[in-house]
Write a protein that holds these residues in place. Structure first.
Motif, PDB file in Angstrom:
ATOM      1  N   GLY A 102      26.185  51.176  10.099  1.00 49.08           N
ATOM      2  CA  GLY A 102      26.678  51.904   8.935  1.00 49.08           C
ATOM      3  C   GLY A 102      26.877  53.356   9.287  1.00 49.08           C
ATOM      4  N   PRO A 103      27.664  54.060   8.515  1.00 48.42           N
ATOM      5  CA  PRO A 103      27.965  55.446   8.837  1.00 48.42           C
ATOM      6  C   PRO A 103      26.747  56.362   8.788  1.00 48.42           C
ATOM      7  CG  PRO A 103      28.900  54.835   6.704  1.00 48.42           C
ATOM      8  CD  PRO A 103      28.333  53.595   7.314  1.00 48.42           C
ATOM      9  N   SER A 104      25.712  55.980   8.044  1.00 49.24           N
ATOM     10  CA  SER A 104      24.531  56.833   7.966  1.00 49.24           C
ATOM     11  C   SER A 104      23.572  56.624   9.142  1.00 49.24           C
ATOM     12  CB  SER A 104      23.794  56.583   6.652  1.00 49.24           C
ATOM     13  OG  SER A 104      23.317  55.256   6.621  1.00 49.24           O
ATOM     14  N   ARG A 105      23.803  55.590   9.931  1.00 54.65           N
ATOM     15  CA  ARG A 105      22.929  55.311  11.070  1.00 54.65           C
ATOM     16  C   ARG A 105      23.356  56.136  12.280  1.00 54.65           C
ATOM     17  NH1 ARG A 105      18.586  51.943   9.683  1.00 54.65           N
ATOM     18  NH2 ARG A 105      19.334  50.446   8.182  1.00 54.65           N
ATOM     19  N   PRO A 106      22.440  56.901  12.872  1.00 56.97           N
ATOM     20  CA  PRO A 106      22.823  57.666  14.067  1.00 56.97           C
ATOM     21  C   PRO A 106      23.018  56.738  15.268  1.00 56.97           C
ATOM     22  CG  PRO A 106      20.494  57.968  13.578  1.00 56.97           C
ATOM     23  CD  PRO A 106      21.076  57.143  12.463  1.00 56.97           C
ATOM     24  N   THR A 107      23.913  57.133  16.145  1.00 56.90           N
ATOM     25  CA  THR A 107      24.185  56.394  17.364  1.00 56.90           C
ATOM     26  C   THR A 107      23.806  57.260  18.565  1.00 56.90           C
ATOM     27  OG1 THR A 107      26.424  57.238  17.647  1.00 56.90           O
ATOM     28  CG2 THR A 107      26.163  55.270  16.251  1.00 56.90           C
ATOM     29  N   LEU A 108      23.888  56.680  19.744  1.00 56.26           N
ATOM     30  CA  LEU A 108      23.645  57.473  20.950  1.00 56.26           C
ATOM     31  C   LEU A 108      24.726  58.530  21.140  1.00 56.26           C
ATOM     32  CD1 LEU A 108      22.298  54.784  23.435  1.00 56.26           C
ATOM     33  CD2 LEU A 108      21.024  56.555  22.220  1.00 56.26           C
ATOM     34  N   ASP A 109      25.911  58.311  20.587  1.00 51.23           N
ATOM     35  CA  ASP A 109      26.940  59.353  20.609  1.00 51.23           C
ATOM     36  C   ASP A 109      26.468  60.561  19.806  1.00 51.23           C
ATOM     37  OD1 ASP A 109      28.701  57.767  22.100  1.00 51.23           O
ATOM     38  OD2 ASP A 109      29.596  56.898  20.289  1.00 51.23           O
ATOM     39  N   ASP A 110      25.839  60.307  18.655  1.00 52.70           N
ATOM     40  CA  ASP A 110      25.289  61.400  17.850  1.00 52.70           C
ATOM     41  C   ASP A 110      24.188  62.127  18.615  1.00 52.70           C
ATOM     42  OD1 ASP A 110      26.936  60.669  15.650  1.00 52.70           O
ATOM     43  OD2 ASP A 110      25.457  59.170  15.049  1.00 52.70           O
ATOM     44  N   ALA A 111      23.351  61.361  19.303  1.00 49.57           N
ATOM     45  CA  ALA A 111      22.275  61.972  20.095  1.00 49.57           C
ATOM     46  C   ALA A 111      22.861  62.832  21.211  1.00 49.57           C
ATOM     47  CB  ALA A 111      21.358  60.891  20.670  1.00 49.57           C
ATOM     48  N   ARG A 112      23.913  62.340  21.879  1.00 51.82           N
ATOM     49  CA  ARG A 112      24.555  63.115  22.943  1.00 51.82           C
ATOM     50  C   ARG A 112      25.049  64.453  22.403  1.00 51.82           C
ATOM     51  NH1 ARG A 112      26.820  61.529  27.574  1.00 51.82           N
ATOM     52  NH2 ARG A 112      26.977  59.377  26.880  1.00 51.82           N
ATOM     53  N   GLU A 113      25.703  64.399  21.246  1.00 49.10           N
ATOM     54  CA  GLU A 113      26.230  65.623  20.635  1.00 49.10           C
ATOM     55  C   GLU A 113      25.097  66.614  20.367  1.00 49.10           C
ATOM     56  OE1 GLU A 113      28.341  66.707  16.446  1.00 49.10           O
ATOM     57  OE2 GLU A 113      29.147  64.963  17.534  1.00 49.10           O
ATOM     58  N   ARG A 114      23.984  66.106  19.845  1.00 48.65           N
ATOM     59  CA  ARG A 114      22.831  66.981  19.556  1.00 48.65           C
ATOM     60  C   ARG A 114      22.225  67.530  20.846  1.00 48.65           C
ATOM     61  NH1 ARG A 114      20.136  70.750  18.288  1.00 48.65           N
ATOM     62  NH2 ARG A 114      18.077  70.559  17.377  1.00 48.65           N
TER      63      ARG A 114
END
Length: 159
Positions: A109-121
């Motif tokens: 779902g869109p509210s679930r973070p992904t490893l792409d989100d972690a990479r960005e952070r």
């Protein structure tokens, strides 16, 4: 994954996003009835480890009689799947693949973070913070500690 055969390719579509190449009807269609039922049971019993997801890929370890690694990927508009179990090595969409696919569909779902989100952070963090995070984690993760020590010993031998 190391030690496993070539990727298995199915279902031509035109997307790199896993959500555009994977759905519940595809999972049911790819698996034999027995594998599908086994995968549903494994998911219900909590045998699927943490899902490691990005936009185009999800991987997890499934714990049954042994532990098997599964990876599902959207690649060139196709679903590619791989499992380290004997049935998966033969190219079948096994119960472990079913369990990971259904787990990803359930949790996606869109509210679930992904490893792409972690990479960005992580890319936004200072170098010192990243180093501290790695060292802290290496104290808890033997494989990471070995990799870091190997890296350090290789650097020492070239100086």
């Amino acid at each position: 994954m190391p030690g496993t055969p070539e990727w298995r390719v199915v279902c031509a579509l035109v997307a790199e996003d896993l959500s555009l190449v994977l759905d519940a009807s595809m999972v049911a269609g790819l698996a034999s009835p027995r594998s599908y039922e086994g995968g549903v049971l494994y998911l219900e019993e909590g045998r699927v480890g943490a899902l490691r997801a990005s936009a185009g890929r999800v991987a997890a370890t499934v714990h049954g009689s042994e532990s098997y690694v599964v990876e599902l990927t959207a690649d060139g508009g196709r679903l590619r799947f791989e499992c380290s179990c004997p049935i998966g090595l033969e190219g079948a969409f096994c119960k472990h693949c079913v369990a990971v696919a259904l787990g990803w569909l359930r949790d996606h779902g869109p509210s679930r973070p992904t490893l792409d989100d972690a990479r960005e952070r992580l890319e936004a963090l200072a170098r010192e913070e990243l180093v501290e995070m790695l060292i802290d984690h290496a104290h808890e993760d033997e494989a990471l500690a070995r990799k870091l020590l190997l890296l350090a010993s290789a650097r020492c031998s070239t100086v």
